[in-house]
Design a protein around this motif. Structure first.
Motif, PDB file in Angstrom:
ATOM      1  N   SER A 114       0.510  29.683 -28.656  1.00  0.00           N
ATOM      2  CA  SER A 114       0.782  31.026 -28.123  1.00  0.00           C
ATOM      3  C   SER A 114       2.203  31.491 -28.445  1.00  0.00           C
ATOM      4  O   SER A 114       2.757  32.336 -27.743  1.00  0.00           O
TER       5      SER A 114
ATOM      6  N   ALA B 263       3.937  36.320 -28.302  1.00  0.00           N
ATOM      7  CA  ALA B 263       3.308  36.338 -26.974  1.00  0.00           C
ATOM      8  C   ALA B 263       4.153  35.610 -25.935  1.00  0.00           C
ATOM      9  O   ALA B 263       4.396  36.131 -24.843  1.00  0.00           O
TER      10      ALA B 263
ATOM     11  N   GLN C 263      -2.080  26.364 -23.450  1.00  0.00           N
ATOM     12  CA  GLN C 263      -0.893  27.135 -23.822  1.00  0.00           C
ATOM     13  C   GLN C 263      -1.085  28.631 -23.542  1.00  0.00           C
ATOM     14  O   GLN C 263      -0.128  29.406 -23.574  1.00  0.00           O
ATOM     15  N   PHE C 264      -2.331  29.022 -23.303  1.00  0.00           N
ATOM     16  CA  PHE C 264      -2.675  30.406 -23.000  1.00  0.00           C
ATOM     17  C   PHE C 264      -3.079  30.499 -21.523  1.00  0.00           C
ATOM     18  O   PHE C 264      -3.535  29.524 -20.933  1.00  0.00           O
ATOM     19  N   ASP C 265      -2.955  31.687 -20.949  1.00  0.00           N
ATOM     20  CA  ASP C 265      -3.319  31.858 -19.548  1.00  0.00           C
ATOM     21  C   ASP C 265      -4.822  32.020 -19.357  1.00  0.00           C
ATOM     22  O   ASP C 265      -5.385  31.574 -18.358  1.00  0.00           O
TER      23      ASP C 265
ATOM     24  N   SER D  62       3.501  34.724 -33.585  1.00  0.00           N
ATOM     25  CA  SER D  62       3.211  35.467 -32.363  1.00  0.00           C
ATOM     26  C   SER D  62       4.436  35.533 -31.450  1.00  0.00           C
ATOM     27  O   SER D  62       5.129  34.539 -31.245  1.00  0.00           O
TER      28      SER D  62
ATOM     29  N   LYS E 212       5.996  37.370 -22.746  1.00  0.00           N
ATOM     30  CA  LYS E 212       5.695  36.970 -21.374  1.00  0.00           C
ATOM     31  C   LYS E 212       6.962  36.539 -20.644  1.00  0.00           C
ATOM     32  O   LYS E 212       7.162  36.888 -19.468  1.00  0.00           O
TER      33      LYS E 212
ATOM     34  N   GLN F 141      -0.110  38.217 -18.699  1.00  0.00           N
ATOM     35  CA  GLN F 141      -0.916  37.027 -18.932  1.00  0.00           C
ATOM     36  C   GLN F 141      -1.373  37.015 -20.385  1.00  0.00           C
ATOM     37  O   GLN F 141      -1.845  38.038 -20.906  1.00  0.00           O
ATOM     38  N   ILE F 142      -1.264  35.866 -21.043  1.00  0.00           N
ATOM     39  CA  ILE F 142      -1.637  35.738 -22.450  1.00  0.00           C
ATOM     40  C   ILE F 142      -3.097  35.318 -22.537  1.00  0.00           C
ATOM     41  O   ILE F 142      -3.509  34.317 -21.940  1.00  0.00           O
ATOM     42  N   GLY F 143      -3.888  36.087 -23.294  1.00  0.00           N
ATOM     43  CA  GLY F 143      -5.300  35.775 -23.453  1.00  0.00           C
ATOM     44  C   GLY F 143      -5.713  35.717 -24.915  1.00  0.00           C
ATOM     45  O   GLY F 143      -5.154  36.421 -25.768  1.00  0.00           O
ATOM     46  N   ILE F 144      -6.725  34.874 -25.191  1.00  0.00           N
ATOM     47  CA  ILE F 144      -7.266  34.707 -26.536  1.00  0.00           C
ATOM     48  C   ILE F 144      -8.698  34.209 -26.392  1.00  0.00           C
ATOM     49  O   ILE F 144      -9.095  33.717 -25.329  1.00  0.00           O
TER      50      ILE F 144
ATOM     51  N   GLU G 281      -4.238  38.275 -27.882  1.00  0.00           N
ATOM     52  CA  GLU G 281      -4.257  37.853 -29.288  1.00  0.00           C
ATOM     53  C   GLU G 281      -5.671  38.005 -29.834  1.00  0.00           C
ATOM     54  O   GLU G 281      -6.646  37.613 -29.179  1.00  0.00           O
TER      55      GLU G 281
END
Length: 291
Positions: A267, A80, A120-122, A78, A84, A90-93, A69
């Motif tokens: 996310s 995301a 909430q994000f990886d 989103s 997933k 893997q979700i990144g921000i 993101e």
């Protein structure tokens, strides 16, 4: 010879570009800014846009590693979390999403179920952090201004800038969201314009322009320096700040701001279900009359 394959998906409803990035040698893939469809009239979420991305992943036997993101968007929901759940990754921000979460937790008066530590994000990325995508490296650049958590992603000769800067004939993004800053945006843009002039630049949205009736999302650092109507070479920081603040004061609130931001700081995960098994969003009311 570029080792990176870039496949854009344009969502005309929200004017958002989702990018699928693939290392040609390994088929490892990253998706930037995936879109979940949202009907504001009914509150219905659907997956037509992101399912087209999934079809592309499946039909090309790609392996999804990252869902990236650029920021917590105010103009689309989103996908995301949905992506997933369907295909892994893997979700990144950027790490400053924690600031955005805290701001909107207070604005919506969320309770203890809303955590503001980014869980909430990886992954929460620091400025300058390097990610791997197969044999390729992705450099994270903190580019705040539109929001405090905005990040751009540099891979090979391509940079994906989210809402930090738009096509040269459209200019730059608004900075009137909470903790936004025209000064910070100008400085972030200068960081991007310091990249080699041949660097390809992929924007997060396009709205056409008064001189262009087709959508576009790819330009170069050189073209931005020569032609961006707000920040081309020779532009002045103080003039930019004055222009941006004056213009932003006239802009309407994005129509999907209230639902999108509540989901995107999570996310794209839905709020916890209530006792009837239904998830709900909040709509703060502003009263401009005497009661």
């Amino acid at each position: 010879m570029n080792k990176l394959i870039i496949k854009p998906f344009f969502d005309e409803v929200t004017c958002t570009v989702t990018y699928v990035l693939t290392d040609k040698a390994t088929s490892q893939t990253a998706v930037i800014d995936p879109v979940l469809d949202y009907d504001a009239n009914s509150g219905k979420l659907s997956s037509t846009s992101i399912d087209a991305v999934i079809d592309h992943i499946d039909s090309n036997n790609l392996r999804l590693e990252w869902i990236l993101e650029t920021h917590a968007h105010a103009d689309h929901v989103s996908a995301a979390a949905y992506l997933k759940n369907k295909r892994g990754g893997q979700i990144g921000i950027g790490e400053h999403i924690k600031t955005v979460q805290s701001t909107f937790k207070a604005a919506f008066n969320f309770g203890s179920e809303m955590h503001c530590d980014g869980r909430q994000f990886d992954y929460l990325f620091e400025d300058g952090e390097l990610l791997t995508l197969g044999h390729l490296a992705i450099e994270v650049k903190h580019t705040p201004g539109h929001t405090p958590a905005c990040a751009s992603y540099l891979i090979e000769d391509a940079v994906f800038v989210g809402d930090t800067i738009f096509m040269p004939d459209f200019g730059t993004a608004r900075t009137d969201f909470p903790n936004g800053s025209a000064k910070a945006l100008y400085q972030s843009i200068q960081k991007l314009l310091a990249l080699p002039e041949h660097t390809r630049m992929f924007v997060g949205h396009d709205y056409k322009s008064p001189t262009r009736d087709v959508y576009a999302w790819e330009t170069t650092v050189l073209e931005q320096k020569r032609n961006n109507i707000h920040v081309k070479t020779g532009s002045n920081e103080n003039d930019f700040i004055k222009m941006r603040n004056t213009r932003d004061a006239t802009l309407p609130v994005p129509k999907l701001l209230l639902p999108a931001i509540q989901l995107n700081i999570r996310s794209g995960q839905l709020p916890p279900q209530e006792s009837n098994g239904q998830s709900y969003l909040k709509i703060p009311l502003t009263v401009s009359f005497s009661q």
